[in-house]
Scaffold this active site. Structure first.
Site, PDB file in Angstrom:
ATOM      1  N   CYS A 197      -2.494   8.429   4.012  1.00 20.62           N
ATOM      2  CA  CYS A 197      -2.569   8.134   2.578  1.00 20.62           C
ATOM      3  C   CYS A 197      -3.964   8.402   2.046  1.00 20.62           C
ATOM      4  CB  CYS A 197      -2.145   6.703   2.299  1.00 20.62           C
ATOM      5  SG  CYS A 197      -2.997   5.482   3.310  1.00 20.62           S
TER       6      CYS A 197
ATOM      7  N   GLU B 154       0.870  -1.184   0.000  1.00 22.02           N
ATOM      8  CA  GLU B 154       0.000   0.000   0.000  1.00 22.02           C
ATOM      9  C   GLU B 154       0.901   1.227   0.000  1.00 22.02           C
ATOM     10  OE1 GLU B 154      -1.813   3.192   0.528  1.00 22.02           O
ATOM     11  OE2 GLU B 154      -1.538   2.617   2.622  1.00 22.02           O
TER      12      GLU B 154
END
Length: 515
Positions: A320, A286
């Site tokens: 994020c 990720e």
């Protein structure tokens, strides 16, 4: 039958009892700063001369602690221990492994404010953000334990009259978990226990800016009954320990959360088949996002402005999933911009140990400088509406910043800043807004504010992100409710906290017996 799990509730700090409890734990944590923490390999505590120093980002000269630093020799020792441990750990009962997670969750729940206080100091997180981080760590433990029990018997497949067929999952082997500093407890915990509960052994290399919370998780797992060698704690540099383990022929998989630059490098290195390697390494990666909130012409602008503000500035934009782009219909652009600017001006930036602090520091000097460099770029590309400065006298504080009238292709609207900076661009219609929203290399989260059902359904089909939210912000995914992961350069979309996440750490095996 596995009982369903509802996520750990957040603490209400408006209640004086809760507030005083966390204040007490903060005092205790500050009284215990400066300790040394060893490596843990096969249950053995190993102290090295070379240390990682963890600093408080709000008080940049305050040392949280000193953590022994692994080298290649110790990484190899950990690999051998993990490989040997895997040979018997893989055969243990899934229920037993899940029970370790359940007990660990209970231990953390009883000591919740202690862990939250540590996150405030080591991560620079305001109370609300730190409490949510601790709650999410508990959620991962509870959720993945239950998911493993659901998966333990495999999946039903068809059998013919002359044969008995079964399909079940087996663990992969030794995995390397490389965890991030922003969700220093939750993501670190989830990416460590997911491979462990599925029968793998783990080499845990936490972010060098926040390694101490990982040691504290190790202590909890040991107290919960995890055998020696199942998870091994080996903090160290990425260029030395990280690369060595990613390249190692006995590494079966790598779980990484962090920057695109490092993630793509790991992905590339993991693809190389080393001498003696018998498999293709699996990567669970990720990498981040450039997340957009789209505001339609008929949207509730007050709700949209509130969502933009908390999505952009929660934990100083160091998520994020943080909103760093707003694409607003031209009919509401000016009004929405004004609302967000006014809300931004009211945000209190201060030491996160204070109850009233909404936004604390960024993580370190490198982040501070990078964000202010992007502010300088923004001043060339758009109109600075509020913020645009910082203060590094005592810690790494950057004021929340809004830029207006940006070209959707400008650097500020394309590149991940990872700080409290949000840019506004204007769209002439909804189709154009979705086109602009998709025009990045990322595809992690997004949100749409609209009361037009046709537009909502169009976004559902065409807004290309892994997590899309309607009429709410683009942050705050909850384990088991909002499986989390993104498309394109946001990573492998493994959907952490979702029903198929554990399967990424296992492989399917078919057995067929003739009758």
């Amino acid at each position: 039958m596995v009982t369903p799990y509802k996520h750990e509730p957040f603490t209400d700090f408006s209640i004086e009892e809760n507030r005083r409890a966390l204040e007490k734990e903060l005092q205790l944590a500050e009284a215990n700063l400066g300790k040394e923490y060893p490596l843990i390999i096969g249950g053995e505590r190993i102290t090295t001369d070379d240390k990682i120093t963890s600093f408080n980002p709000a008080k940049k000269d305050q040392v949280i602690g000193y953590v022994s630093k692994a080298n290649r020799e110790l990484a190899e020792k950990a690999m051998k221990v993990a490989d040997e441990t895997f040979q018997w750990w893989r055969k243990t009962k899934p229920e037993m492994r899940a029970d370790i997670l359940f007990r660990a969750a209970a231990i953390i729940r009883r000591r919740k404010h202690e862990f939250t206080a540590h996150l405030v100091l080591e991560g620079g997180k305001p109370w609300k953000e730190a409490d949510a981080d601790t709650a999410e760590a508990i959620d991962f433990l509870e959720y993945y334990g239950r998911q493993m029990i659901r998966l333990k018997d495999g999946v039903e497949i068809n059998s013919r009259e002359v044969e008995n067929n079964r399909y079940h999952y087996i663990p992969l082997g030794v995995g390397v978990t490389i965890s991030p500093w922003n969700f220093l407890f939750a993501i670190m915990c989830g990416t460590t226990v997911a491979p462990m509960v599925t029968g793998n052994t783990v080499l845990l290399k936490p972010a060098s800016t926040t390694p101490i919370i990982s040691y504290k998780l190790m202590e909890v797992l040991e107290e919960a009954g995890m055998p020696d060698g199942v998870v091994n704690f080996i903090p160290g540099s990425g260029s030395e320990v990280g690369d060595y383990l990613v390249d190692h022929p006995k590494t079966r998989f790598i779980s990484f959360t962090g920057s695109r630059e490092v993630g793509t490098r790991i992905f590339e290195r993991a693809s190389v088949v080393q001498p003696g390697q018998k498999w293709l390494k699996r990567t669970i990666i990720e990498m981040g996002g450039k997340d957009t909130i789209v505001v339609d012409e008929d949207a509730d602008l007050d709700a949209a402005a509130e969502a933009i503000t908390y999505s952009a500035y929660g934990f100083s934009g160091q998520k994020c999933s943080a909103c760093s782009r707003v694409i607003a219909h031209e009919a509401v652009y000016d009004e929405l911009l004004e609302l967000v600017v006014e809300k931004t001006k009211k945000i209190k930036v201060d030491d996160p140990t204070n109850y009233y602090t909404y936004m604390g520091p960024v993580i370190d000097e490198a982040s501070y400088n990078k964000i202010l460099d992007y502010v300088d770029i923004g001043k060339q590309e758009g109109k600075l509406m509020v913020g645009g400065d910082g203060n590094n006298t005592t810690g790494w504080f950057v004021n929340p910043t809004v830029f207006a009238d940006l070209d959707p292709k400008s650097r500020l609207m394309q590149e991940e800043i990872f700080g409290p900076v949000v840019g506004f661009s204007k769209a002439s219609n909804f189709d154009e807004a979705i086109e602009y929203a998709n025009d990045t290399e990322y595809g992690l989260t997004g949100a749409v504010f609209s009361n037009n059902r046709v537009h909502i359904e169009k976004a559902r089909e065409d807004f290309h992100v892994g997590n899309l939210y309607f009429n709410r912000g683009c942050t705050a995914a909850i384990v088991g409710y909002h499986p989390f992961g993104g498309f394109n350069m946001s990573g492998t979309d493994s959907k952490a906290g979702g029903p198929d996440y554990l399967v990424h750490h296992m492989q399917g095996k078919t057995t067929s017996e003739m009758l």
